[in-house]
Structures are given as structure tokens and as C-alpha cells.
Design a protein around this motif. Structure first.
Motif, PDB file in Angstrom:
ATOM      1  N   HIS A 219      35.077 -40.834 114.266  1.00  0.00           N
ATOM      2  CA  HIS A 219      33.743 -41.427 114.353  1.00  0.00           C
ATOM      3  C   HIS A 219      32.950 -41.104 113.089  1.00  0.00           C
ATOM      4  N   HIS A 220      32.108 -42.059 112.676  1.00  0.00           N
ATOM      5  CA  HIS A 220      31.176 -41.856 111.562  1.00  0.00           C
ATOM      6  C   HIS A 220      29.756 -41.812 112.122  1.00  0.00           C
ATOM      7  N   PHE A 221      28.936 -40.939 111.541  1.00  0.00           N
ATOM      8  CA  PHE A 221      27.554 -40.814 111.997  1.00  0.00           C
ATOM      9  C   PHE A 221      26.706 -40.375 110.806  1.00  0.00           C
TER      10      PHE A 221
ATOM     11  N   TYR B 119      23.253 -32.503 121.032  1.00  0.00           N
ATOM     12  CA  TYR B 119      24.019 -33.705 121.363  1.00  0.00           C
ATOM     13  C   TYR B 119      25.062 -33.391 122.430  1.00  0.00           C
TER      14      TYR B 119
ATOM     15  N   PRO C 271      31.525 -35.014 121.982  1.00  0.00           N
ATOM     16  CA  PRO C 271      32.421 -36.145 122.247  1.00  0.00           C
ATOM     17  C   PRO C 271      33.663 -35.703 123.020  1.00  0.00           C
TER      18      PRO C 271
ATOM     19  N   GLU D 271      31.541 -42.090 126.774  1.00  0.00           N
ATOM     20  CA  GLU D 271      30.372 -42.669 126.131  1.00  0.00           C
ATOM     21  C   GLU D 271      30.839 -43.706 125.121  1.00  0.00           C
ATOM     22  N   PHE D 272      30.058 -44.764 124.974  1.00  0.00           N
ATOM     23  CA  PHE D 272      30.385 -45.759 123.956  1.00  0.00           C
ATOM     24  C   PHE D 272      30.176 -45.160 122.572  1.00  0.00           C
ATOM     25  N   ASN D 273      29.121 -44.368 122.432  1.00  0.00           N
ATOM     26  CA  ASN D 273      28.824 -43.703 121.174  1.00  0.00           C
ATOM     27  C   ASN D 273      29.304 -42.254 121.270  1.00  0.00           C
ATOM     28  N   ALA D 274      30.000 -41.777 120.243  1.00  0.00           N
ATOM     29  CA  ALA D 274      30.545 -40.414 120.302  1.00  0.00           C
ATOM     30  C   ALA D 274      29.441 -39.364 120.248  1.00  0.00           C
TER      31      ALA D 274
ATOM     32  N   VAL E   2      25.799 -38.583 121.345  1.00  0.00           N
ATOM     33  CA  VAL E   2      24.661 -38.995 122.181  1.00  0.00           C
ATOM     34  C   VAL E   2      23.630 -37.872 122.166  1.00  0.00           C
TER      35      VAL E   2
END
Length: 892
Positions: free
Chosen positions: A91-93, A122, A125, A130-133, A135
């Protein structure tokens, strides 16, 4: 498949900046190196750099409690979620601001990120779907200045954050009724570390001025009560809620301790606390570290391990090993404090690397740097095993002799030195009658002649390795000598110079000039093809020209200026396209088979060209790190002024009128500037003699690219009847030769290994004799790769011996094409030979020691009881284990 090289490892740099982490089992250290992550396995003495990179240098790394995930954040706040199992980016953030710390909760369900004066919690993950790693759960505000450190309680109910405003804040991870937040003062400097006691809310805080505060809580962890939601226990008015926000569990400063009572030590820069053993480790700017037992503050250990500032400290799970990182020197040390010995000790070149060379069997790489050090690296482990520090100035060129046990290096200090890899010593020092700065180096095939070219006197010096005497000074060049190379098959020396010529010197005929090859521009590098029948020369106009040294005629040329694609520096006022006209290749190397040439220079690209077709085959981008200069092709025009980049105008020295722009030709940057971005470039590169990898010395370090054929399906002469089922059918029918041929046509490693290992050992000579010639070379190459990892040493050695004995004459006729395969086989066999010889020597010494000990005790007492014999064996095993530990220690 032939050019499917992928990034394999990063050598020559072990730590740059950021925080160190131990793996869950405590056997590996995870260290940030520039914009990459390296994992150093302390148990097996190996290093691995993950094939993951951020856009800028990494500042902090957080590892999950199970050791499967890591969150990596760079200088700009761009984060990567990396799997430490598959080595893949999940994942990128982007946090949009620089991040000071990342810390997972002990249960692995949450993690806290601190940026500026805010703590963000947060959901971790993988624990929830979750759709987003990433949250966001809650944001915590409290400190007035930047946050510096984080710690969690053992049950993940609360966490504490230290700040530059000298305060420490305790926050509840849930909505506790009796703890929302709590602020602690007591320090007079920046808080460096804050740590909870094991299974308690008691707290230790450490500040930069060397002060430790011990805070005791009158509330247990079990005493935290969840806040009731409105509707469950009746509603409350706003005044009551505000009162509750202010309150928390009672704390009192139980005691305060000071590290630098005598004033011997300066700033405290790093701290770590091991909760099980209650050991606090603190590192200082002077390179000293302390071990204290808390809460009594008893000094256990104090030692100076470096002359530089300790930037990061980490303790492994068992509390036995402590890792220290020193960013200025690029050092990474692991110290076992109970036995007071080094477990791991590595240091890279703290200035740019300038040159590299492979040993003839490809097992070792030697590098020379601007710091004057010569380092030898093991390609299989990725670690440095010896460092030579005799040079007093930059090392410009290094080379191995044909035996592989002597390293020769040239330096700007006016000496050429030869180092022995058996005894680790400088046994020859070659000098010139008048002081000269040596910029190029060549060693002939026999290892007897050593030549070096001077960049100030334009002369070439020749010495004898045997006697150390100066044999001849070759004059004739009218510019600095930029490259030297001996022919692999004749006693001829080729030299390139800035005077636009390449000269061929005959070593047998009075060292006279045999030929002079005219170039269209200044010569920068020269190299012979492995069979000695071709010469490649890189020139200042960005071309690589090819010459036949026997007829002195040019056979071809490659224009590589457009392939360099240089970036634009912050201070440049012209476009990258215009800049490319002044760039060129500074290093050229032939592949092991002589069909391709590898070239690199003042750019982030390395190119592989086919010599016969004179075309680009593949181009590698060695770095995407924007922390280096000259990385981007286009600059933002909105930030450009008449003085150059607006970023440089803001950093200008003085009262704002002057702008800090370096003079033309200055490469290293302004020495008086506080900020310096090194420029990305490739200083030297080499193909491995085995042909399986190539290495390049760059601004980042020593990058190694190798062939990874495990995931690529590359069949040979495939047909419909070539299937795994048909291979296994032939094995059942005991048709060994046809089964092996079918397996090599399908070209899958597992099937080839199965076919080979099914053959009975007494049938190996028969199968080798009946094998078609075309599969002999393929089988030898496969044996070389199998010998590196397999435990069936004698079995595969029998295969190699029979193949070489039965097909030796045919292989000799094709020696040029099969050279890389034979060198790969030699490398594998040599590695096993070295390991086994060490083991055998150690066992012999142990047996001698045991017999001598038994004789000595037998003379004292004729008969010994059983319990005393057991004690003797136990003492012997302790001695042996200590000896093996000493043997495994790395030499710095």
C-alpha cells in the motif's frame, strides 16, 4: 532472459539515518539505507536489501509485533506498507508532512504516527477488513512543538508521546473514564525517549541534557474504566465532560537522575528500554553509550564504541543484543553487553565510492572510495570482511591479480599498494621518482607487471610485483592518462588519454609504442574484450568506439549521449536536453562472453549495448531517490528565478542578498553550506566473471544486479512431447540420458534437479559420456547454481568431474563461450572448499586441544571419576563454542 537483471543487493552502505529495528526473533537488524531497507541476518552473517524504494531518504520505520509488516516513511511523509515475508509493497500512503515516528501497539491492532505536534492513531492493516489499508481512528493534540518519541503500554491501552517542548503526554487509546490525557513536565531540554514500565503505567522519560525522570502512577492498568456512552448511564452536561477531560490518573515524579554528573559527556542523542530486564540504553553525541538498571539507576556498563554521534539505538527481544547506528560514519554495530563483544560490526565508505573490481571467480568484490579506504566484500553474504586504511587520499582505481588473492589499488596520494588477502596486510607499496597523482591502474595476466597512469605528469609507470622496483616510465601522452588495460592474451598495454589518443605499448619489445589510435574526443576509459581481439574506448563526446588492436582499425561506434538522459540540477539554468550534450560514459566493461558492453557515467542510467548490432539492448535506472541532485528532467518553472531555483534562494547565506550557487566545475558542493545534495552518478561498473550479475559504484553505494531465473519460463527447443509426464516416464524406464535432455529442453529448475538426483551415482560416468555436446555446457551451468545451495556436495562434484574429464577437449575448443560457466562452477567449488577447510582446521585444533588436555590431566591423575570427566567435556565445549564465536566475528 539473458538480460533480465534485477536489483539484488546494496553493498557499501549499512546505515544512513532513521531508526533501527530488530526482527521479532531478534536475529536480524532492519536498517534504513538511503531510500532502501537492508536486513542484516546476524545468525547467518548475511545481508539483504529489499527490492523496495521510496522517493526520498527514509526517516523512520515501524515493524509490526509479528514481524510480517513494516511501515516505511520518507522525508516528505510518503509511506509504504511493505510485507517483510514477500518483500512486496502492499500500500502507498502520504501523510503530507514529515513524520518523526511510527510505532505499532503490542497487540498489533493499531499504530501511532507522530508528525509536527500531533499524534495520529490508525487501525493496523490486516487486522480488520478495510478497503483502505490505513484507517484513521483518532487524532491527539497536546504538545506545542514537534513530537520526538512514542511508546505503548504492554496491553495497548495507552501510549505516551515525548516532545521538543520538554513535555511528555500520556494518551488513552480508548475512551477511558479516568484517563483522557495527562501532561508531564520536569525536563529542561528536548525529550529523547519515553518508556512505560512492564505491565504498569509507571513511566521513564529521558531528555537531551542527560536527565532521567521516573514517574510513578497510583492507578494500575486494570484500573482504567471505559467511558460510558450517552444513553447508557444517563446524559452529562458539558461542564462535567470538560472537568473529566482535564483529569487523569494521579502521577508524581518519584525521582530524577542525571547521566553527566562529571560533565564528561555531551548531548544524549538516542535511548532504548528493554522492559523484561529493566535495562535502559542511552547513546551520546560523543560515541559513548551507557547501560543502566531501572528504577534504581545502577550503572551496568559504559563504553565508547565510536568517535561520532550515536543516532539510533535498538534492543532485541531477549535483551542480549544492542544495535547502534552512527549516521555520520555510516556505521552499524551490534553489541552483546553480557559478554562484552561485537556480534556485528560494519561500516561503509562514508564518502563516494570511486572504483570496484571482481575477483576472478566472482566470489569477492573490492571497492575503493574517496575516504581512502579499500574494502573487500563477499558477494554471497553481502558483508565487508576486511578494510585496508593505508592510503591517505582518494582511491581512484582497484584491481585483482589473476590469482584472486592480491588486491592492487591506486590513489591520489602518490602510491600504488598491493594487499594480501591471506594475511590481510599491505605487502608492496609502489611509488614514482617524482610525486604523482595516479588516476588509472592496470595489472597484467601473470600478475607480475603493475602499471599506473598519472593525471598531472601525463606519464605511465611500470613496476615489478615480485621485486617492487620501478621498471620503466612511459612518456608520450600529452594529457592526463585516464584508463589502462592489459591485453588478456598478449603482453600489450592499452592506455587512453585526454590527448585524444589510445596508445598500445609492447611490453616485450623495450616498452615501445606499437600503435597509436586517433580518437575524435578525449579518451575517458579503455577496456579489452575477454578474448583480447577487440578494444572499447569511451570518449568525452558520449561515444563508445570499438577497435581491432591487431590491425589498428576502427570496427564500430555507439553514440550513447541520448541514452544517458541526465537530470537537471537545482542550480542549472539550461534544460536537461542541453545538459546531455556535455555528458559522457566514464566507465565501460565487456560481458563475460564479449558480445555486450556495459556503460555508465554522469547519469542515473546504466546501459547495455550489443557490440555486433551496435544498439541499446537494455537500460537500467539505478535510483529513483529525489534526495539526490540531478534526478528530475524538468524543474518547476514557478520556482525558478533569475538566480536559479527558489529553493536555493531561500537557503542563501548572509543577509538574503547573496545566493549560494556553486562555481562552474564544482562537483562536491560548497563546503561552507549547511545543506548539500549529492549528485547521482555512476563512477565505475563491472560484469561478474560468472556473467550472472553486474555491479556499479554509485552515489547510493555499491549496487548489485543479478539474473533471477526462478520465475521466468525459458524453454529450449520445446516440442509437444516435452512435458513433465514424459520426463518422469523416462526416469521410470531408467532412460537417464533422454530424461535429462527432456528436462533441459523444458528448462524448469525443479524438473532438472529431479532428473539429475534420480540418476544412481554409479551411472553418472555412463550418462555423462552419452550426453550430447550441446547439453554439456547447460548441465555445467546448472551444476554451478546447484552447488551453491545444495547439500549433495559429493554427488554434484561427481557430475562436474565426469563432465570435465569426458568432454574436456571439446570444451577447450569453445573456451571463449564457456568461460563464464566454468568461472561460476569454480566460484561454487571454491566457496565450499573455503568453508570445509576452515571447519576441518577448527576440528583438528579442537582434537589436538582435547588430546593435550587429556594427557595433561592423565599425568596428574591416572583415574578420573565420571562426574569429573563430564566437567572436563563441559569445559571443552565452552572453549570450542567461544572459539567458534571469535571465528565468526566480522573484521572491520
Amino acid at each position: 532472459m539473458k538480460f533480465a537483471y534485477k536489483f539484488s543487493n546494496l553493498l557499501g552502505a549499512v546505515y544512513r539515518q532513521g531508526n533501527l529495528n530488530f526482527s521479532t526473533d531478534g536475529n536480524a537488524v532492519i536498517s534504513p539505507v538511503g531510500n532502501r531497507i537492508s536486513v542484516f541476518n546476524l545468525k547467518n552473517n548475511t545481508s539483504e536489501t529489499l527490492p523496495v524504494s521510496t522517493t526520498k531518504n527514509i526517516t523512520c520505520v515501524g515493524v509490526s509485533p509479528d514481524g510480517r509488516l513494516a511501515i516505511v516513511v520518507d522525508e516528505d511523509g510518503a509511506a509504504l506498507l511493505v510485507s517483510l515475508v514477500t518483500r512486496a509493497v502492499l500500500h502507498h500512503f502520504h501523510f503530507h508532512k514529515p513524520v518523526s515516528g511510527v510505532r505499532f501497539s503490542p497487540d498489533g491492532r493499531k499504530f501511532v504516527v507522530t508528525k509536527e505536534n500531533v499524534a495520529l492513531m490508525y487501525h493496523a492493516p490486516g487486522k480488520r477488513r478495510e478497503f483502505n489499508a490505513f484507517v484513521l481512528d483518532k487524532s491527539y493534540y497536546g504538545p506545542y512543538d514537534e513530537t520526538t518519541c512514542i511508546d505503548w503500554t504492554d496491553d495497548s491501552k495507552c501510549f505516551v508521546v515525548g516532545s521538543k517542548d520538554m513535555s511528555t503526554w500520556v494518551f488513552g487509546a480508548e475512551r477511558w473514564a479516568n484517563l483522557i490525557y495527562y501532561s508531564l513536565g520536569g525536563h529542561k531540554d528536548v525529550v529523547v525517549g519515553c518508556f512505560f514500565e512492564k505491565d504498569s503505567l509507571d513511566l521513564y522519560t529521558v531528555s537531551q541534557d542527560g536527565t532521567l525522570c521516573v514517574w510513578e502512577s497510583d492507578t494500575d492498568l486494570d484500573g482504567l474504566v471505559l467511558k460510558k456512552k450517552s444513553g447508557e448511564g444517563g446524559s452529562r452536561n458539558e461542564e462535567e465532560e470538560e472537568e473529566e477531560e482535564e483529569e487523569g490518573e494521579g502521577r508524581e515524579g518519584a525521582s530524577k537522575h542525571f547521566f553527566n554528573k562529571e560533565g564528561d559527556f555531551n548531548n544524549l542523542t538516542a535511548a532504548a528500554f528493554h522492559k523484561q530486564t529493566h535495562i535502559l540504553v542511552t547513546g551520546f553525541a560523543s560515541g559513548v553509550f551507557h547501560l543502566h538498571e531501572l528504577p534504581e539507576f545502577n550503572l551496568v556498563h559504559s563504553l565508547s564504541i565510536s568517535q561520532q554521534r550515536i543516532a539510533s539505538v535498538a534492543v532485541n527481544a531477549s535483551g542480549d543484543w544492542i544495535a547502534f547506528g552512527c549516521s555520520r560514519m555510516g556505521q552499524l554495530l551490534v553489541w552483546e553487553w553480557q559478554s562484552e563483544s561485537y556480534v556485528f560490526k560494519q561500516q561503509g565508505h562514508f564518502n563516494n565510492m570511486a572504483a570496484l573490481a571482481y575477483s576472478p571467480d566472482g566470489q569477492y568484490v573490492v571497492t575503493g572510495g574517496d575516504d581512502g579506504k579499500v574494502k573487500a566484500w563477499n558477494t554471497s553474504s553481502g558483508l565487508c570482511f576486511v578494510t585496508f586504511t593505508e592510503h591517505t587520499s582518494s582511491v581512484t582505481c582497484v584491481a585483482f591479480t589473476a590469482s584472486g588473492f592480491v588486491i592492487v589499488s591506486a590513489s591520489l596520494d602518490g602510491t600504488v599498494r598491493a594487499f594480501d588477502l591471506h594475511r590481510y596486510r599491505n605487502f608492496r607499496t609502489f611509488t614514482s621518482p617524482r610525486p604523482a597523482q595516479f588516476s588509472s591502474l592496470g595489472v597484467d595476466v601473470s600478475g607480475e607487471l603493475v602499471s599506473a597512469g598519472a593525471q598531472d605528469s601525463f606519464e605511465i609507470f611500470l613496476w615489478s610485483m615480485q621485486t617492487g622496483r620501478l621498471l620503466e616510465v612511459l612518456g608520450g601522452h600529452e594529457g592526463p592518462v585516464s584508463g589502462l588495460c592489459f591485453s588478456p592474451v598478449q603482453s600489450i598495454l592499452a592506455s587512453s588519454s585526454w590527448d585524444r589518443t589510445v596508445r598500445l605499448w609492447d611490453m616485450m619489445d623495450s616498452w615501445q609504442v606499437k600503435e597509436t589510435l586517433p580518437l575524435t574526443s578525449d579518451g575517458l576509459a579503455v577496456t579489452y574484450r575477454p578474448d583480447g581481439q577487440e578494444l572499447a574506448v569511451a570518449t568525452l563526446n558520449g561515444e563508445i568506439t570499438f577497435w581491432n588492436p591487431n590491425t589498428a582499425t576502427q570496427t564500430g561506434s555507439i553514440s550513447g549521449r541520448h541514452d544517458l538522459e541526465v537530470g537537471r540540477k537545482d542550480t542549472d539554468k539550461v534544460t536537461a536536453k542541453q545538459l546531455a550534450k556535455g555528458k559522457s560514459f566514464t566507465s565501460v566493461c565487456y560481458s563475460a562472453d564479449g558480445e555486450s558492453v556495459l556503460a555508465g557515467g554522469q547519469s542515473k542510467f546504466v546501459c547495455i549495448y550489443n557490440v555486433r548490432e551496435q544498439m541499446l539492448v537494455k537500460k537500467f535506472e539505478i535510483s529513483c531517490n529525489l534526495s539526490f541532485d540531478a534526478m528530475e528532467e524538468f524543474l518547476d518553472r514557478r520556482k525558478m528565478t533569475e538566480f536559479g531555483s527558489l529553493a536555493l534562494v531561500d537557503e542563501g547565506a548572509g543577509d538574503g542578498d547573496g545566493v549560494n550557487i556553486s562555481l562552474p566545475g564544482v562537483r562536491k558542493g560548497d563546503m561552507s553550506s549547511r545543506h548539500f545534495k549529492p549528485e547521482i552518478r555512476v563512477s565505475s561498473l563491472r560484469f561478474s566473471p560468472t556473467g550472472r550479475s553486474w555491479a556499479a559504484t554509485t552515489t547510493e553505494g555499491l549496487l548489485v544486479y543479478s539474473l533471477d531465473g526462478s520465475m521466468v519460463f525459458d524453454p529450449y527447443d520445446l516440442d509437444l512431447d516435452v512435458t513433465p509426464a514424459s520426463i518422469r516416464k523416462q526416469l521410470r524406464l531408467q532412460e537417464w540420458t533422454s530424461a535429462i535432455v527432456l528436462a533441459f529442453r523444458l528448462n524448469e529448475k525443479a524438473l532438472k534437479q529431479e532428473a539429475l538426483e534420480t540418476v544412481p551415482h554409479e551411472q553418472i560416468p555412463v550418462v555423462c559420456g552419452s550426453l550430447p555436446d550441446i547439453y554439456v555446457e547447460k548441465l555445467l551451468g546448472f551444476l554451478a547454481t546447484c552447488l551453491e545451495t545444495s547439500g549433495h556436495l559429493q554427488f554434484y562434484m561427481m557430475w562436474a568431474q565426469n563432465l570435465l574429464m569426458l568432454h574436456g577437449q571439446k570444451l577447450k575448443n569453445r573456451s571463449g563461450s564457456i568461460l563464464a560457466t566454468l568461472q561460476a562452477l569454480q566460484k561454487s567449488i571454491q566457496r565450499h572448499f573455503d568453508n570445509l577447510s576452515k571447519l576441518c582446521d577448527f576440528n583438528m585444533y579442537s582434537i589436538r586441544y582435547a588430546t593435550a588436555l587429556s594427557k595433561q590431566r592423565g599425568m596428574k591423575r591416572p583415574a578420573a571419576p565420571e562426574d569429573e570427566e563430564d566437567e572436563e567435556d563441559e569445559g571443552l565445549s565452552d572453549e570450542m563454542s567461544q572459539a567458534s564465536l571469535d571465528d565468526d566475528d566480522m573484521r572491520l
